[in-house]
Motif scaffolding. Structure first.
Motif, PDB file in Angstrom:
ATOM      1  N   THR A  90       0.833  -1.248   0.006  1.00  0.00           N
ATOM      2  CA  THR A  90       0.030  -0.022   0.115  1.00  0.00           C
ATOM      3  C   THR A  90       1.015   1.352   0.041  1.00  0.00           C
ATOM      4  O   THR A  90       0.695   2.179  -0.860  1.00  0.00           O
ATOM      5  CB  THR A  90      -0.778  -0.159   1.159  1.00  0.00           C
ATOM      6  OG1 THR A  90      -1.676  -1.211   1.187  1.00  0.00           O
ATOM      7  CG2 THR A  90      -1.831   1.340   1.237  1.00  0.00           C
ATOM      8  N   VAL A  91       1.925   1.225   0.877  1.00  0.00           N
ATOM      9  CA  VAL A  91       2.696   2.469   1.037  1.00  0.00           C
ATOM     10  C   VAL A  91       3.542   2.710  -0.281  1.00  0.00           C
ATOM     11  O   VAL A  91       3.589   3.550  -0.876  1.00  0.00           O
ATOM     12  CB  VAL A  91       3.637   2.408   2.042  1.00  0.00           C
ATOM     13  CG1 VAL A  91       4.853   3.394   2.084  1.00  0.00           C
ATOM     14  CG2 VAL A  91       2.827   2.373   3.407  1.00  0.00           C
ATOM     15  N   LEU A  92       3.995   1.626  -0.842  1.00  0.00           N
ATOM     16  CA  LEU A  92       4.888   1.672  -2.116  1.00  0.00           C
ATOM     17  C   LEU A  92       4.006   2.190  -3.347  1.00  0.00           C
ATOM     18  O   LEU A  92       4.286   2.975  -4.302  1.00  0.00           O
ATOM     19  CB  LEU A  92       5.499   0.356  -2.348  1.00  0.00           C
ATOM     20  CG  LEU A  92       6.615  -0.034  -1.406  1.00  0.00           C
ATOM     21  CD1 LEU A  92       7.040  -1.147  -2.080  1.00  0.00           C
ATOM     22  CD2 LEU A  92       7.759   1.202  -1.563  1.00  0.00           C
ATOM     23  N   GLY A  93       2.609   1.399  -3.391  1.00  0.00           N
ATOM     24  CA  GLY A  93       1.777   1.973  -4.386  1.00  0.00           C
ATOM     25  C   GLY A  93       1.461   3.611  -4.307  1.00  0.00           C
ATOM     26  O   GLY A  93       1.337   4.150  -5.321  1.00  0.00           O
ATOM     27  N   VAL A  94       0.959   4.019  -3.288  1.00  0.00           N
ATOM     28  CA  VAL A  94       0.753   5.336  -3.057  1.00  0.00           C
ATOM     29  C   VAL A  94       2.063   6.034  -3.510  1.00  0.00           C
ATOM     30  O   VAL A  94       2.041   7.297  -4.006  1.00  0.00           O
ATOM     31  CB  VAL A  94       0.225   5.567  -1.579  1.00  0.00           C
ATOM     32  CG1 VAL A  94       0.194   7.197  -1.432  1.00  0.00           C
ATOM     33  CG2 VAL A  94      -1.033   5.078  -1.292  1.00  0.00           C
ATOM     34  N   LEU A  95       3.238   5.938  -2.989  1.00  0.00           N
ATOM     35  CA  LEU A  95       4.305   6.572  -3.239  1.00  0.00           C
ATOM     36  C   LEU A  95       4.617   6.267  -4.751  1.00  0.00           C
ATOM     37  O   LEU A  95       5.078   7.546  -5.225  1.00  0.00           O
ATOM     38  CB  LEU A  95       5.548   6.020  -2.541  1.00  0.00           C
ATOM     39  CG  LEU A  95       5.941   6.389  -0.899  1.00  0.00           C
ATOM     40  CD1 LEU A  95       6.796   5.775  -0.451  1.00  0.00           C
ATOM     41  CD2 LEU A  95       5.736   7.798  -0.668  1.00  0.00           C
ATOM     42  N   TYR A  96       4.531   5.377  -5.425  1.00  0.00           N
ATOM     43  CA  TYR A  96       4.537   5.319  -6.892  1.00  0.00           C
ATOM     44  C   TYR A  96       3.751   6.245  -7.630  1.00  0.00           C
ATOM     45  O   TYR A  96       4.274   7.072  -8.722  1.00  0.00           O
ATOM     46  CB  TYR A  96       4.510   3.803  -7.405  1.00  0.00           C
ATOM     47  CG  TYR A  96       4.501   3.679  -8.644  1.00  0.00           C
ATOM     48  CD1 TYR A  96       5.879   3.678  -9.310  1.00  0.00           C
ATOM     49  CD2 TYR A  96       3.539   3.782  -9.635  1.00  0.00           C
ATOM     50  CE1 TYR A  96       5.946   3.467 -10.793  1.00  0.00           C
ATOM     51  CE2 TYR A  96       3.700   3.500 -10.876  1.00  0.00           C
ATOM     52  CZ  TYR A  96       4.737   3.444 -11.526  1.00  0.00           C
ATOM     53  OH  TYR A  96       5.161   3.296 -12.755  1.00  0.00           O
ATOM     54  N   TYR A  97       2.553   6.530  -7.196  1.00  0.00           N
ATOM     55  CA  TYR A  97       1.857   7.468  -8.029  1.00  0.00           C
ATOM     56  C   TYR A  97       1.965   8.734  -7.694  1.00  0.00           C
ATOM     57  O   TYR A  97       1.884   9.670  -8.548  1.00  0.00           O
ATOM     58  CB  TYR A  97       0.167   7.059  -7.855  1.00  0.00           C
ATOM     59  CG  TYR A  97      -0.225   5.668  -8.749  1.00  0.00           C
ATOM     60  CD1 TYR A  97      -0.334   5.753  -9.786  1.00  0.00           C
ATOM     61  CD2 TYR A  97      -0.216   4.354  -7.843  1.00  0.00           C
ATOM     62  CE1 TYR A  97      -0.615   4.494 -10.582  1.00  0.00           C
ATOM     63  CE2 TYR A  97      -0.602   3.302  -8.768  1.00  0.00           C
ATOM     64  CZ  TYR A  97      -0.710   3.275 -10.022  1.00  0.00           C
ATOM     65  OH  TYR A  97      -0.973   2.192 -10.673  1.00  0.00           O
ATOM     66  N   LEU A  98       2.237   9.049  -6.210  1.00  0.00           N
ATOM     67  CA  LEU A  98       2.634  10.357  -5.946  1.00  0.00           C
ATOM     68  C   LEU A  98       3.882  10.999  -6.602  1.00  0.00           C
ATOM     69  O   LEU A  98       3.794  12.192  -7.219  1.00  0.00           O
ATOM     70  CB  LEU A  98       2.891  10.389  -4.400  1.00  0.00           C
ATOM     71  CG  LEU A  98       1.403  10.349  -3.798  1.00  0.00           C
ATOM     72  CD1 LEU A  98       1.980  10.520  -2.125  1.00  0.00           C
ATOM     73  CD2 LEU A  98       0.498  11.328  -3.905  1.00  0.00           C
ATOM     74  N   ILE A  99       4.594  10.133  -6.747  1.00  0.00           N
ATOM     75  CA  ILE A  99       5.867  10.715  -7.460  1.00  0.00           C
ATOM     76  C   ILE A  99       5.739  10.732  -8.986  1.00  0.00           C
ATOM     77  O   ILE A  99       6.409  11.468  -9.698  1.00  0.00           O
ATOM     78  CB  ILE A  99       7.209   9.387  -7.042  1.00  0.00           C
ATOM     79  CG1 ILE A  99       7.420   9.526  -5.809  1.00  0.00           C
ATOM     80  CG2 ILE A  99       8.438  10.164  -7.961  1.00  0.00           C
ATOM     81  CD1 ILE A  99       8.561   8.834  -5.375  1.00  0.00           C
TER      82      ILE A  99
END
Length: 384
Positions: free
Chosen positions: A165-174
């Motif tokens: 979940t954290v990596l998915g959110v960071l990926y799209y935020l970046i």
């Protein structure tokens, strides 16, 4: 008067632990990334009967469960209401998914013991069953490990869900600002590829932390058979995560990411090869029965049967290889961080952390009785 010749010293048998370097499948030293990935293939080839045969039990059970669920779904569709059929399918699917995850983690733990036994050889690995008899690791003598691994798999599932979940959110935020700021298409594509590679490395590192908890619990826990690397302070379900963090530390972050990333790529390559074999099998089957490839592909029973068979083989091969990789990585980190290789070579070298029990030595041959001329002052003839 001549002095009788002194009898030669009786040959002394070296302690078994000192012969580890001669019998080990891998060099007893810190390994390179290539040696870990290649050594995993050697482990599977050396003990293919156990490494691939044991996962086939889980894979076969999964196939039977799917077929049973499909049969019950069709039966309920003809005898009950639609909502009952859907509710039963959802419940059976969730229960089967949970059971499959648990069995996969438990099987990985069993294969970690098998890999350790294959790598280090008899006498240096867990080759003592729980009933005190000497033998190979089996599903039966690994049953006491089932419930601890159940708790570990639940914690792993929670941790993996949080990390994804954290990596998915960071990926799209970046990715969003990269897409907005990129004026040219090439810049955006390059930035997206670079971001995907970075996220893949971070995901592989996170999986490496979770993967190391399995061999740590399987070889250091309460149910682990005795071996030179078993700690005096037993590793529990919770401290297995601490052990993974301590073994990796800071200096091995990139190393663990590269090893686990390579294992993931090898697993994907195996799936690709099996898929190519599946297509070739369908083509040959269509040719043998005088049908076109299109006619065979549109037959759901033919395609479903071949895909199910390929999935069973893929699960067995991938699970065996991944278990061997994480076990070799575990040994490599313990040799780097805790000098386990020196403890295996020399019985006088203790394992710094965790403290290992004293090794079991092969007894020396009994001393020779003193000769008759010993009373006359001649040197002794027995072993010194």
């Amino acid at each position: 008067m001549s002095i009788p010749p002194i009898a030669p010293l009786a040959p002394l048998r070296r302690p078994a632990v000192l012969d580890a370097a001669k019998t080990a499948l891998i060099p007893l030293r810190p390994l390179t990334i290539g040696e870990i990935l290649d050594g995993a293939f050697a482990v599977v080839r050396r003990n293919a009967r156990m490494m691939i045969g044991l996962p086939l039990v889980v894979a076969g059970g999964t196939a039977v469960y799917l077929l049973l669920g499909l049969g019950l779904y069709v039966l309920l569709g003809n005898t009950t209401a639609r909502w009952a059929q859907i509710a039963f399918t959802v419940a059976m699917g969730l229960g089967g998914f949970f059971l499959l995850i648990q069995c996969l983690v438990w099987m990985t733990a069993v294969l970690s013991r098998v890999s350790l036994q294959t790598v280090l050889g008899a006498g240096f690995a867990p080759d003592v069953a729980f009933d005190g008899t000497v033998g190979r690791v089996t599903l039966r003598n690994s049953l006491p490990m089932f419930w601890p691994v159940l708790g570990l798999s639940l914690l792993q599932y929670v941790a993996a869900s949080a990390v994804q979940t954290v990596l998915g959110v960071l990926y799209y935020l970046i990715l969003i600002p990269i897409t907005l700021l990129a004026d040219e298409g090439a810049i955006g594509v390059t930035a997206s590829i670079a971001l995907s590679l970075i996220m893949f490395g971070v995901t592989a590192l996170a999986y490496g932390y979770l993967a190391l908890t399995v061999p740590a619990l399987a070889t250091e826990g309460r149910t682990a058979p005795p071996w030179i690397g078993r700690p005096a302070r037993q590793t529990t379900v919770f401290t297995a995560f601490e052990r993974a963090f301590r073994l990796i530390g800071v200096s091995n972050l990139v190393r663990v990411a590269l090893v686990m990333g390579g294992a993931i790529l090898v697993a994907l390559a195996l799936i690709g090869l099996l898929s190519a074999g599946l297509l070739a099998l369908i083509t040959l089957f269509a040719t043998s029965i005088g049908q076109t490839v299109t006619a065979v592909v549109t037959n759901p029973w033919t395609v479903g049967g071949v895909i199910a068979f390929s999935a069973v083989l893929a699960m067995s091969a991938i699970l065996a290889y991944v278990a061997a990789v994480q076990t070799l990585l575990y040994l490599d980190l313990r040799m780097r961080r805790e000098a386990l290789d020196l403890a295996l070579r020399f019985d006088v070298v203790p394992v710094p952390q965790p403290a290992a029990p004293p090794p079991v030595f092969v007894p020396y041959p009994p001393a020779l009785p003193p000769p008759a001329h010993a009373a006359q002052g001649y040197p002794p003839t027995g072993p010194r």
